[in-house]
Design a protein around this motif. Structure first.
Motif, PDB file in Angstrom:
ATOM      1  N   ALA A 129    -111.118  68.850  41.399  1.00  0.00           N
ATOM      2  CA  ALA A 129    -110.002  67.986  40.992  1.00  0.00           C
ATOM      3  C   ALA A 129    -109.280  67.453  42.217  1.00  0.00           C
ATOM      4  N   GLY A 130    -108.577  66.380  41.999  1.00  0.00           N
ATOM      5  CA  GLY A 130    -107.706  65.828  43.022  1.00  0.00           C
ATOM      6  C   GLY A 130    -106.256  66.016  42.615  1.00  0.00           C
ATOM      7  N   PHE A 131    -105.379  65.473  43.417  1.00  0.00           N
ATOM      8  CA  PHE A 131    -103.966  65.506  43.062  1.00  0.00           C
ATOM      9  C   PHE A 131    -103.667  64.405  42.056  1.00  0.00           C
ATOM     10  N   GLY A 132    -102.843  64.740  41.091  1.00  0.00           N
ATOM     11  CA  GLY A 132    -102.391  63.750  40.132  1.00  0.00           C
ATOM     12  C   GLY A 132    -101.057  63.171  40.547  1.00  0.00           C
ATOM     13  N   ALA A 133    -100.288  62.751  39.565  1.00  0.00           N
ATOM     14  CA  ALA A 133     -98.982  62.163  39.849  1.00  0.00           C
ATOM     15  C   ALA A 133     -98.055  63.201  40.463  1.00  0.00           C
ATOM     16  N   VAL A 134     -97.262  62.767  41.426  1.00  0.00           N
ATOM     17  CA  VAL A 134     -96.258  63.622  42.051  1.00  0.00           C
ATOM     18  C   VAL A 134     -94.906  63.275  41.443  1.00  0.00           C
ATOM     19  N   THR A 135     -94.316  64.227  40.743  1.00  0.00           N
ATOM     20  CA  THR A 135     -93.040  63.997  40.067  1.00  0.00           C
ATOM     21  C   THR A 135     -91.929  64.667  40.846  1.00  0.00           C
ATOM     22  N   ILE A 136     -90.910  63.896  41.196  1.00  0.00           N
ATOM     23  CA  ILE A 136     -89.748  64.431  41.897  1.00  0.00           C
ATOM     24  C   ILE A 136     -88.732  64.897  40.869  1.00  0.00           C
ATOM     25  N   GLY A 137     -88.402  66.172  40.927  1.00  0.00           N
ATOM     26  CA  GLY A 137     -87.465  66.727  39.961  1.00  0.00           C
ATOM     27  C   GLY A 137     -86.052  66.766  40.502  1.00  0.00           C
ATOM     28  N   GLU A 138     -85.450  67.939  40.489  1.00  0.00           N
ATOM     29  CA  GLU A 138     -84.064  68.105  40.910  1.00  0.00           C
ATOM     30  C   GLU A 138     -83.935  67.862  42.412  1.00  0.00           C
ATOM     31  N   THR A 139     -82.988  66.996  42.800  1.00  0.00           N
ATOM     32  CA  THR A 139     -82.751  66.703  44.219  1.00  0.00           C
ATOM     33  C   THR A 139     -81.275  66.768  44.598  1.00  0.00           C
ATOM     34  N   GLY A 140     -80.413  67.119  43.673  1.00  0.00           N
ATOM     35  CA  GLY A 140     -78.981  67.146  43.995  1.00  0.00           C
ATOM     36  C   GLY A 140     -78.473  65.743  44.275  1.00  0.00           C
TER      37      GLY A 140
ATOM     38  N   ARG B 136     -89.397  73.505  46.494  1.00  0.00           N
ATOM     39  CA  ARG B 136     -90.253  74.210  45.541  1.00  0.00           C
ATOM     40  C   ARG B 136     -91.289  73.237  44.997  1.00  0.00           C
ATOM     41  N   ILE B 137     -92.567  73.617  45.101  1.00  0.00           N
ATOM     42  CA  ILE B 137     -93.650  72.783  44.587  1.00  0.00           C
ATOM     43  C   ILE B 137     -94.343  73.542  43.465  1.00  0.00           C
ATOM     44  N   ARG B 138     -94.406  72.922  42.301  1.00  0.00           N
ATOM     45  CA  ARG B 138     -95.066  73.523  41.142  1.00  0.00           C
ATOM     46  C   ARG B 138     -96.312  72.721  40.785  1.00  0.00           C
ATOM     47  N   GLU B 139     -97.339  73.431  40.336  1.00  0.00           N
ATOM     48  CA  GLU B 139     -98.571  72.796  39.892  1.00  0.00           C
ATOM     49  C   GLU B 139     -98.642  72.866  38.367  1.00  0.00           C
TER      50      GLU B 139
ATOM     51  N   VAL C 228     -98.373  67.361  40.099  1.00  0.00           N
ATOM     52  CA  VAL C 228     -97.570  68.202  40.979  1.00  0.00           C
ATOM     53  C   VAL C 228     -96.101  67.849  40.779  1.00  0.00           C
ATOM     54  N   PHE C 229     -95.245  68.868  40.814  1.00  0.00           N
ATOM     55  CA  PHE C 229     -93.806  68.673  40.621  1.00  0.00           C
ATOM     56  C   PHE C 229     -93.073  69.232  41.842  1.00  0.00           C
ATOM     57  N   VAL C 230     -92.147  68.443  42.374  1.00  0.00           N
ATOM     58  CA  VAL C 230     -91.417  68.827  43.577  1.00  0.00           C
ATOM     59  C   VAL C 230     -89.927  68.883  43.261  1.00  0.00           C
ATOM     60  N   ASP C 231     -89.307  70.033  43.534  1.00  0.00           N
ATOM     61  CA  ASP C 231     -87.862  70.193  43.384  1.00  0.00           C
ATOM     62  C   ASP C 231     -87.290  70.647  44.720  1.00  0.00           C
ATOM     63  N   VAL C 232     -86.098  70.158  45.045  1.00  0.00           N
ATOM     64  CA  VAL C 232     -85.458  70.555  46.296  1.00  0.00           C
ATOM     65  C   VAL C 232     -84.023  70.979  46.003  1.00  0.00           C
ATOM     66  N   THR C 233     -83.496  71.800  46.893  1.00  0.00           N
ATOM     67  CA  THR C 233     -82.085  72.152  46.844  1.00  0.00           C
ATOM     68  C   THR C 233     -81.413  71.616  48.091  1.00  0.00           C
ATOM     69  N   GLU C 234     -80.190  71.166  47.946  1.00  0.00           N
ATOM     70  CA  GLU C 234     -79.465  70.525  49.040  1.00  0.00           C
ATOM     71  C   GLU C 234     -78.742  71.573  49.887  1.00  0.00           C
ATOM     72  N   ARG C 235     -78.735  71.348  51.175  1.00  0.00           N
ATOM     73  CA  ARG C 235     -77.976  72.213  52.077  1.00  0.00           C
ATOM     74  C   ARG C 235     -76.505  71.811  52.019  1.00  0.00           C
ATOM     75  N   PRO C 236     -75.614  72.682  52.486  1.00  0.00           N
ATOM     76  CA  PRO C 236     -74.201  72.272  52.585  1.00  0.00           C
ATOM     77  C   PRO C 236     -74.098  70.989  53.417  1.00  0.00           C
ATOM     78  N   LYS C 237     -73.280  70.076  52.962  1.00  0.00           N
ATOM     79  CA  LYS C 237     -73.230  68.756  53.602  1.00  0.00           C
ATOM     80  C   LYS C 237     -72.649  68.813  55.006  1.00  0.00           C
ATOM     81  N   ARG C 238     -71.722  69.699  55.239  1.00  0.00           N
ATOM     82  CA  ARG C 238     -71.051  69.731  56.543  1.00  0.00           C
ATOM     83  C   ARG C 238     -71.367  71.029  57.271  1.00  0.00           C
ATOM     84  N   LEU C 239     -71.470  70.911  58.573  1.00  0.00           N
ATOM     85  CA  LEU C 239     -71.792  72.058  59.411  1.00  0.00           C
ATOM     86  C   LEU C 239     -70.961  71.973  60.681  1.00  0.00           C
ATOM     87  N   ILE C 240     -70.404  73.093  61.085  1.00  0.00           N
ATOM     88  CA  ILE C 240     -69.714  73.178  62.366  1.00  0.00           C
ATOM     89  C   ILE C 240     -70.168  74.466  63.038  1.00  0.00           C
TER      90      ILE C 240
END
Length: 669
Positions: free
Chosen positions: A252-263, A304-307, A319-331
């Motif tokens: 098999a090959g890769f099918g559609a790549v779906t972007i899920g939660e991205t904040g 996170r990548i789910r098949e 394939v499904f791709v979900d990401v979590t956002e880092r804190p926006k500000r850093l010092i």
């Protein structure tokens, strides 16, 4: 979870016994974590003392007798993990009959535990005062009476007696396709890493099962699985044959790549860093590379990548791709020190999603002690002058994925006042401001090119005189990076090359072309990367003007923690009038390291460095190079190794210190 269940325990005359496999993918009832297992660390107090004796309960003292077993300590721990008697030792039963039933319930798990370690001829008995209970025998009145005689006097002494016998070895390993019965892997021993004579333990068999699935998935078979394992034990010969029945599944090959939660990160930005396309051959490595690529977006904290569990109509795997956002500000704040380069402190502030498009803005300020290069020293606080402080302020901005494409916009600005060199060899002072803007094109997760515009104005002063200059250039660069880690690479190649012309028709007062290149390689000798060989080569060249007309900050120098360790920062170069540093128009640097992990957290790194800057625009190897060697200590943390390097010049010049120490985070290259 047990690897198998018994079909029969013993075969008269040493016959053959077969087992039904219990696959790693099957679910098992959840069990509460036994915090008493932490007793060995002394975290929760001792649980080895039984409850106090009483008239209403029958506490017991449990011991394991393994005779002269070679691995008695490890095997005892395995048996304790499997033992109900051990887990419930602080929960005293009310009477001898309940205790006897608890002992009987322990026999099968103990046998399972022994079989999981390859002890298929083991003999097990649980005894109280000489009254023994063995597998296949129901607890009798004598055992109950023996336990009750200890009521209200002392804990019941229970002994688990084990005669493990020899560890069985493996003989034949086969892998067949379900329903076909034909071999599906040409060399199962090579793939499974099971060799004749290896101990037939559940851990080895389970690891082999995972290796077989990984092998098939690496052949673009994402749905591959082991559906059955058939171990056959010959008790007389003390060996095991094992057959794995697999369903390889379709190519098999890769099918559609779906972007899920991205904040708050636009999905188009995430998609820009994914280089999988529908129809590409399926590959676990491609998924790992995708995770790594998406994680390079500064605004993203985890990926996170789910098949999908089945193929689509075209025979590809979605394939499904979900990401979590880092804190926006850093010092933050950091400090560094080397015995040659001196102390420095840095503070920084960063915003990782400035305008809602994952833009990163970072501000940094550095203050450092500028070395004296005029023959004087700072002997007391009264000797300190304002000019002894150097500073650097930088601002960088990145707009990733312009309009959802694979182009990024980069802006960098720097303002600095610095003094570089030593009292013995002199150096230079500089003040300058630089602004660079560029567009980067990413072709893959490993390869990119970049082009931009650079403007710099400044003043430098050294033994060759003062240069007031303006530089307007067109920086062009290419980057390739197939390494597995930015701070602690163990495999792959990292290469960069750049060329920047500063033509006078654009407004430059110094008409030169500056070129740089660096390549480093990493090779792990073993599979676990506990032994890694690393090497680096760097080159540089400036063509055009005479050396004295080139700003000192643009000339090449070697030496320092990221160059030839053991020598002061930027102090390896040709010498001019009065034996003072002049810098060069070309550069050569090389380093080799052997990175050795002594434990999971401690490593040793012997290293060798060489380098020099040259007056000619091409390195002149007839001129002597400077060499150094040393030993590094690494402390490995989740964010990267903490590095401590001790380096010594091998052909030190007069005035060079005998030893230099460097401390930082990350490997030297």
């Amino acid at each position: 979870m047990r690897l198998w269940r018994r079909v029969s325990r013993n075969v008269a005359g040493g016959g053959v016994c077969a087992f039904a496999a219990m696959l790693g993918g099957q679910s098992t009832p959840a069990e509460a974590f036994d915090f008493s297992s932490l007793d060995v660390f002394g975290l929760f107090g001792s649980k080895e003392q039984p409850p106090a004796v009483s008239t209403s309960t029958l506490p017991y003292q449990l011991s394991f007798d393994l005779g002269d077993a070679a691995d008695a300590k490890a095997l005892t721990r395995t048996l304790q993990d499997a033992s109900l008697l051990y887990r419930l030792r602080q929960d005293a039963p009310p009477d001898g009959e309940t205790l006897a039933r608890r002992m009987a319930a322990d026999l099968n798990p103990l046998v399972d535990a022994l079989w999981s370690q390859g002890y298929f001829n083991a003999e097990v008995a649980i005894a109280v005062d000489g009254v023994a209970l063995k597998p296949g025998v129901e607890p009798g009145a004598a055992l109950v009476r023996a336990a009750e005689t200890h009521r209200n006097r002392e804990p019941v002494p229970i002994t688990v007696r084990i005669q493990p016998g020899p560890v069985f070895g493996l003989r034949n390993v086969a892998v067949v396709e379900r329903g076909e019965g034909a071999p599906v892997i040409a060399d199962p021993a090579k793939v499974s890493k099971l060799k004749p004579g290896d101990a037939a333990t559940s851990g080895a068999l389970r690891a082999a099962q995972a290796a077989l699935v990984d092998h098939l998935r690496n052949q673009s078979r994402p749905l591959a699985k082991v559906v059955e394992m058939r171990p056959v034990v010959d008790h007389a010969a003390r060996i095991m044959d094992v057959t794995y029945v697999v369903e390889p599944g379709p190519l098999a090959g890769f099918g559609a790549v779906t972007i899920g939660e991205t904040g708050d990160i636009p999905p188009a930005v995430v998609r820009s860093f994914i280089y999988l396309e529908p129809g590409d051959p399926y590959s676990p490595k491609a998924l790992a590379d995708t995770r790594k690529s998406v994680a390079t977006i500064p605004a993203i904290g985890s990926v996170r990548i789910r098949e999908a569990d089945k193929l689509d109509a075209a025979g590809n795997l979605p394939v499904f791709v979900d990401v979590t956002e880092r804190p926006k500000r850093l010092i933050g704040f950091s400090a560094r020190y080397s015995t040659i380069d001196g102390p420095a402190v840095k503070t920084y502030w960063e915003h990782r999603n400035l305008f809602g498009g994952a833009e990163r803005l970072r501000l940094e300020g550095d203050i450092f002690l500028a070395p004296r290069i005029n023959g004087t020293k700072i002997s007391s606080f009264d000797d300190f002058e304002r000019s002894d402080l150097g500073g650097r302020f930088t601002v960088s901005f990145m707009k990733p994925a312009l309009w959802g494409t694979r182009y990024d916009w980069l802006v960098d600005g720097t303002g600095a006042r610095e003094r570089v060199g030593t009292n013995r060899y002199g150096g230079y002072t500089a003040r300058y401001a630089n602004v660079t803007t560029a567009i980067r094109r990413r072709f893959s997760d490993t390869f990119s090119v970049q082009a931009g515009l650079e403007v710099e104005r400044g003043q430098t002063s050294d033994v060759l005189g003062q240069v007031d200059y303006t530089l307007v250039g067109i920086p062009l660069s290419v980057k390739y990076d197939s390494t597995d880690s930015l701070l602690d690479a163990t495999r792959g190649i990292r290469a960069t090359a750049s060329v920047t012309p500063y033509p006078s028709f654009l407004g430059s007062t110094v008409n030169v072309v500056q070129s740089k290149a660096a390549v480093s390689g990493y090779y792990a000798i073993d599979e676990d990367a506990r032994y890694v060989l690393a090497g680096r080569v760097g080159l540089g060249s400036i063509a055009g003007e005479k050396l004295a007309d080139i700003p000192a900050t643009r000339r090449f120098y070697a030496g320092g923690g990221g160059s030839v360790r053991g020598y002061a920062y930027r102090t390896l170069s040709p010498l001019g009038p009065l034996g003072q540093l002049t810098g060069g128009r070309s550069l050569f640097e090389a380093s080799v390291e052997a990175r050795i992990k002594v434990t999971d957290t401690i490593g040793l790194v012997p290293f060798f460095d060489a380098g020099m800057a040259f007056e000619s625009s091409i390195p002149n190897f007839k001129q002597e190079l400077q060499y150094s060697a040393g030993l590094g200590l690494r402390y490995y943390t989740p964010i990267g190794p903490i590095r401590l390097d001790v380096a010594a010049p091998l052909n030190a010049r007069k005035g060079d210190k005998p030893v230099a120490i460097y401390i930082s985070i990350g490997q030297a290259f």
